[in-house]
Design an enzyme around this catalytic site. Structure first.
Site, PDB file in Angstrom:
ATOM      1  CG  HIS A 199      -2.206  -0.712   0.998  1.00 37.73           C
ATOM      2  ND1 HIS A 199      -3.356  -0.377   1.667  1.00 37.73           N
ATOM      3  CD2 HIS A 199      -2.516  -1.746   0.180  1.00 37.73           C
ATOM      4  CE1 HIS A 199      -4.350  -1.162   1.250  1.00 37.73           C
ATOM      5  NE2 HIS A 199      -3.854  -2.013   0.359  1.00 37.73           N
TER       6      HIS A 199
ATOM      7  N   PRO B 217      -4.693   0.182  18.607  1.00 40.70           N
ATOM      8  CG  PRO B 217      -6.615  -0.942  17.970  1.00 40.70           C
ATOM      9  CD  PRO B 217      -5.923  -0.355  19.154  1.00 40.70           C
TER      10      PRO B 217
ATOM     11  CE1 TYR C 131      -0.239   2.862   7.708  1.00 40.34           C
ATOM     12  CE2 TYR C 131      -1.431   3.860   9.549  1.00 40.34           C
ATOM     13  CZ  TYR C 131      -1.328   2.895   8.548  1.00 40.34           C
ATOM     14  OH  TYR C 131      -2.321   1.951   8.397  1.00 40.34           O
TER      15      TYR C 131
ATOM     16  CE  LYS D  16       3.482   2.983  13.605  1.00 40.43           C
ATOM     17  NZ  LYS D  16       4.152   2.670  12.334  1.00 40.43           N
TER      18      LYS D  16
ATOM     19  CE1 TYR E 149      -5.283   3.995   8.812  1.00 42.18           C
ATOM     20  CE2 TYR E 149      -5.890   3.711  11.115  1.00 42.18           C
ATOM     21  CZ  TYR E 149      -5.114   3.358  10.018  1.00 42.18           C
ATOM     22  OH  TYR E 149      -4.180   2.346  10.148  1.00 42.18           O
TER      23      TYR E 149
HETATM   24  C1  PHB Z   1      -6.612  -4.228  10.560  1.00 38.66           C
HETATM   25  O1  PHB Z   1      -6.627  -4.452   9.330  1.00 38.66           O
HETATM   26  O2  PHB Z   1      -7.048  -5.056  11.397  1.00 38.66           O
HETATM   27  C2  PHB Z   1      -6.052  -2.909  11.043  1.00 38.66           C
HETATM   28  C3  PHB Z   1      -5.428  -2.077  10.133  1.00 38.66           C
HETATM   29  C4  PHB Z   1      -4.906  -0.864  10.579  1.00 38.66           C
HETATM   30  C5  PHB Z   1      -5.030  -0.507  11.914  1.00 38.66           C
HETATM   31  C6  PHB Z   1      -5.662  -1.368  12.835  1.00 38.66           C
HETATM   32  C7  PHB Z   1      -6.177  -2.574  12.395  1.00 38.66           C
HETATM   33  O3  PHB Z   1      -4.533   0.685  12.336  1.00 38.66           O
END
Ligand code: PHB
Ligand code: APR
Length: 389
Positions: free
Chosen positions: A72, A292, A384, A296, A200
């Site tokens: 990505h 989450p 990130y 990280k 997000y």
């Molecule tokens: C997930 O795909 O479970 C996931 C992806 C990014 C995050 C948290 C969880 O920041």
């Protein structure tokens, strides 16, 4: 039983550490409390920093990730209908890999099986002793028999609820914690992802995240009060709330379907210092927990393992103490920066019940600043994709 490094915990941290040490000719034994099926049943985040991608490849477990993982180049942050793309590639020259932690764990198990690493599942009553002696001991019960491993070093990779962190005397440990007043309700569905990159989403109704595992498997989250129970949420109620929080073009494109997994996870920031006590070294969730939001958790376990494996190989192969003496401080330096980023992302994107109108305005202003400042986007992108090891 004797070995050079006894590893308590057979999750990503313990497995990756064992794999790297074995590759360097260091013998290990891995002790895991649960079954392999249970470890592989855990649904965890799916974003792998490029540093962790390269570490997995160097450890000889990157082939399936490279074949099935999805690189990505960016992600989207949204505030209702304001959408800001963070272009990792353009801003940092690097990217991340979408590849589930479950798959990484399965790849590590397969590699450890090929290496013939001694592995005990279903261990109970693990006790770590003699950490101040030349040789330490790990006592445990397996299939009703009390057993002991004599080893030079012990790696505590047994997660937040494990025994190894608590082996360090309370008065010698310093804990730092922030428990967030909400959780993430996650849903896994055999539906195509709503967008080709992660979204997000900040909204007046709270946070949402649109993620994925592959082109046919989507992972979604919505922020929920800690008082909610997963049975309070039907699939239809989940999809309806997710649509309210995603930007409208994404909501219009959302393909819904039956959940194949649904669960609520609490959010916590936690660090326990130090990471070493005599011959015991902690790595991964045993010593830190991140919300989450910054993806990280797995990636910090990977950088801990990078530092710890390098230090143990240096000691056991060249008899140099430099790495093991510096491990705790070196790993904590990166842990704290990731802790800060994860806290910042969580604060930026979630609605806090007790917040006043000013706090909500600050969230919106922060997202508006990201939209207008390449410098702000570069700062987020650098964190990130993962700070250097
Ligand atoms: C997930 O795909 O479970 C996931 C992806 C990014 C995050 C948290 C969880 O920041
Ligand atoms: N003895 C042996 N094993 C134990 C004990 C014990 N006393 N206590 C816990 N364990 C095992 C758990 O069953 C688990 O399989 O240790 C393992 C720890 O694995 P994780 O909790 O996954 O932690 P870690 O390997 O550090 O990986 C961090 O996993 O939980 C996610 O979000 C986290 O992505 C991050 C990653």
């Amino acid at each position: 039983m004797k070995c050079q490094v006894a590893i308590v915990g057979g999750g990503p941290a313990g497995l990756l550490l064992s794999q790297i040490l074995n590759n360097a000719g260091v013998d290990t034994v891995v002790l895991e409390r649960t079954s392999r099926q249970h470890v592989l049943s855990r649904i965890r985040a799916g974003i792998v920093e490029w540093g962790a991608v390269e570490l997995l490849r160097a450890a000889g477990v990157g082939a399936r990730m490279d074949a099935e993982g999805i690189p990505h180049d960016g992600c989207v942050l949204s505030d209702n209908d304001l959408q800001v793309r963070i272009d990792f590639e353009a801003l940092t020259g690097r990217r991340v890999m979408v590849y589930g932690q479950t798959e990484i764990t399965a790849d590590l198990y397969a590699a450890q099986d090929r290496a013939g690493t001694p592995f005990f599942h279903g261990v109970e009553d693990v006790e770590i002793a003699d950490l101040d002696q030349a040789l330490s001991k790990v006592h445990f019960t397996h299939e009703g028999e009390r057993r002991t491993i004599t080893c030079q070093y012990v790696a505590g990779c047994d997660g937040f609820h494990g025994v190894s962190r608590r082996t360090i005397p309370d008065e010698k440990r310093r804990a730092f914690e922030r428990v967030y007043p909400f959780g993430w309700l996650g849903l896994l569905s055999r539906t195509p992802p709503v967008h080709d990159e992660l979204i997000y989403a900040n909204s007046d109704r709270g946070f949402a995240l649109a993620s994925m595992r592959n082109a046919e498997l989507s992972r979604y989250y919505i922020q929920v009060p800690l008082t909610d129970k997963v049975e309070d949420w039907s699939d239809d109620a989940f999809w309806a709330e997710l649509k309210r929080r995603l930007p409208s073009d994404a909501a219009d494109n959302l393909v819904t379907g039956a959940s194949i997994e649904k669960s609520i996870a609490p959010l916590r920031s936690f660090v326990s210092e130090p990471l070493r006590w005599g011959n015991l070294f902690l790595a991964g969730d045993a010593t830190h927990i991140v919300p989450p939001t910054g993806a990280k958790g797995l990636n910090l376990a990977a950088s801990d393992v990078f530092y710890l494996s390098s230090a143990l190989i240096e000691k056991l192969k060249s008899d140099s103490n430099a790495g093991i003496d510096a491990y705790s401080e070196r790993a904590l330096a990166r842990i704290w920066k990731a802790m800060r980023f994860s806290w910042q992302m969580t604060t930026l994107l979630h609605r806090f019940d007790d917040e006043d109108s000013f706090a909500a305005a600050m969230r919106r202003a922060s997202l508006a600043h990201l939209a207008s400042s390449e410098t702000a986007r570069r700062d987020l992108a650098e964190n990130y994709i993962g700070l250097p090891y």
